[in-house]
Design a protein around this motif. Structure first.
Motif, PDB file in Angstrom:
ATOM      1  N   TRP A 166      -4.469   1.915   6.030  1.00  0.00           N
ATOM      2  CA  TRP A 166      -4.398   1.316   4.746  1.00  0.00           C
ATOM      3  C   TRP A 166      -4.245   2.340   3.385  1.00  0.00           C
ATOM      4  CZ3 TRP A 166      -5.821  -1.333   0.362  1.00  0.00           C
ATOM      5  CH2 TRP A 166      -6.744  -2.264   0.661  1.00  0.00           C
ATOM      6  N   SER A 167      -3.343   2.915   2.810  1.00  0.00           N
ATOM      7  CA  SER A 167      -4.647   3.279   1.342  1.00  0.00           C
ATOM      8  C   SER A 167      -3.961   3.228  -0.201  1.00  0.00           C
ATOM      9  CB  SER A 167      -4.406   4.990   1.548  1.00  0.00           C
ATOM     10  OG  SER A 167      -5.150   5.649   2.562  1.00  0.00           O
TER      11      SER A 167
ATOM     12  N   PRO B 184       0.408  -1.270   0.264  1.00  0.00           N
ATOM     13  CA  PRO B 184       0.013   0.135   0.115  1.00  0.00           C
ATOM     14  C   PRO B 184       1.021   0.993   0.268  1.00  0.00           C
ATOM     15  CG  PRO B 184      -0.010  -1.373   2.185  1.00  0.00           C
ATOM     16  CD  PRO B 184       1.103  -1.930   1.426  1.00  0.00           C
ATOM     17  N   ALA B 185      -0.062   2.240  -0.206  1.00  0.00           N
ATOM     18  CA  ALA B 185       0.930   3.600  -0.643  1.00  0.00           C
ATOM     19  C   ALA B 185       1.276   4.186   0.905  1.00  0.00           C
ATOM     20  CB  ALA B 185       0.391   4.457  -0.981  1.00  0.00           C
ATOM     21  N   LYS B 186       0.042   3.899   1.714  1.00  0.00           N
ATOM     22  CA  LYS B 186      -0.219   4.484   3.217  1.00  0.00           C
ATOM     23  C   LYS B 186      -0.642   4.027   4.179  1.00  0.00           C
ATOM     24  CE  LYS B 186      -1.542   8.357   5.808  1.00  0.00           C
ATOM     25  NZ  LYS B 186      -2.007   9.874   5.397  1.00  0.00           N
ATOM     26  N   VAL B 187       0.439   3.896   5.420  1.00  0.00           N
ATOM     27  CA  VAL B 187      -0.191   2.397   6.273  1.00  0.00           C
ATOM     28  C   VAL B 187      -0.557   3.256   8.076  1.00  0.00           C
ATOM     29  CG1 VAL B 187       0.988   0.122   8.086  1.00  0.00           C
ATOM     30  CG2 VAL B 187       0.735   0.682   5.392  1.00  0.00           C
ATOM     31  N   ASN B 188      -1.054   3.184   8.338  1.00  0.00           N
ATOM     32  CA  ASN B 188      -1.157   3.295   9.895  1.00  0.00           C
ATOM     33  C   ASN B 188      -0.750   2.309  10.383  1.00  0.00           C
ATOM     34  OD1 ASN B 188      -1.776   5.936  10.014  1.00  0.00           O
ATOM     35  ND2 ASN B 188      -3.650   5.813   9.296  1.00  0.00           N
ATOM     36  N   MET B 189      -0.036   2.235  11.880  1.00  0.00           N
ATOM     37  CA  MET B 189       0.275   0.695  12.467  1.00  0.00           C
ATOM     38  C   MET B 189       0.365   1.236  13.778  1.00  0.00           C
ATOM     39  SD  MET B 189       4.120  -0.107   9.961  1.00  0.00           S
ATOM     40  CE  MET B 189       3.819  -1.455  10.882  1.00  0.00           C
TER      41      MET B 189
END
Length: 255
Positions: A178-179, A93-98
């Motif tokens: 995720w994006s 993915p191009a953006k991830v929050n974790m």
């Protein structure tokens, strides 16, 4: 003169008493008969069926949550990460929050949807937030809160993904995990859950452009893109229906 319907009340009472007695005997002897019959084996498989149903329900709930987050409006993190109009390389993915202590895998593909992860050189903008694990499937493991950029280089081209490690032990409701990378000129049209399969995708996303052309993209639940296919406006599939073997079918638009 019409015949009258007569009922022998005593006969009805006798039959009713016999039916009640038969029911009582059935309730007494049925458990023993059931335990000794082949049907008992089928009943023992009930927990397995129940477990399968629970897994299917959990999978559906996870998909619905992911879909809801991806379809959120501008008040939440973008469902797509805008890219340069001339971008031809993408990290997925191009953006991830974790959260801290979690891991996340990535891949890289080109403008035609070809997975070129094996040819990529991976690097981090800083080493203090996540660790990059080398291997066939690049993976990061978060170790402290903060933001970091993961870059993939293939030849002379570079693609990036933004990683945001949050504080706390759980995400705030509504947080986008995720994006997907946005293909220049396209916007997300539909998100469809895939049928469970051993190596198939978990969801499909269709993107459309102003010309009516469609991109059909398959994703895993962690946001990695498996493949991408492009359709002209005349050949774009409608009413996509996932198939049990991991594939899908769709109706062609009427001329």
């Amino acid at each position: 003169m019409p015949k009258l319907l007569t009922i022998d009340i005593s006969s009805v009472e006798i039959r009713l008493a016999r039916a009640i007695l038969a029911l009582a005997l059935t309730m007494v002897f049925l458990p023993n008969f059931y335990a000794q019959s082949p049907i008992a084996g089928a009943a023992q498989s009930a927990p397995e069926s129940s477990d399968a149903a629970a897994k299917a329900a959990a999978r559906k709930a996870k998909f619905e949550e992911t879909k809801r987050r991806l379809e959120q409006g501008a008040d939440s993190p973008a469902k797509e990460v805008a890219s340069d109009p001339n971008q031809t390389l993408f990290v997925s993915p191009a953006k991830v929050n974790m959260l801290m202590g979690e891991s996340h895998a990535f891949c890289v593909f080109d403008i035609d949807g070809r997975d070129i992860t094996a040819s990529a050189e991976w690097m981090l903008s800083t080493s203090g937030v996540v660790d990059l694990m080398a291997g066939p499937v690049p993976e990061v493991v978060s170790k402290s809160s903060g933001r970091v950029t993961l870059s993939a280089r293939v030849g002379g081209k570079i693609a990036e993904a933004e990683i945001n490690v949050l504080t706390g032990n759980q995400m705030v409701p509504g947080t986008v995990k995720w994006s997907a990378a946005q293909i220049p000129g396209y916007h997300t049209d539909k998100i469809v859950q895939a049928m469970p399969s051993a190596r198939g995708p978990d969801m499909y996303i269709t993107d459309r452009n102003e010309k009516g052309e469609t991109l059909l993209r398959a994703f895993l639940s962690d946001g990695r893109q498996l493949w991408m296919k492009k359709f002209s406006a005349a050949a774009a599939p409608h009413d996509i229906v996932p198939m049990p073997n991991g594939g899908l079918t769709g109706k062609q638009p009427k001329p």
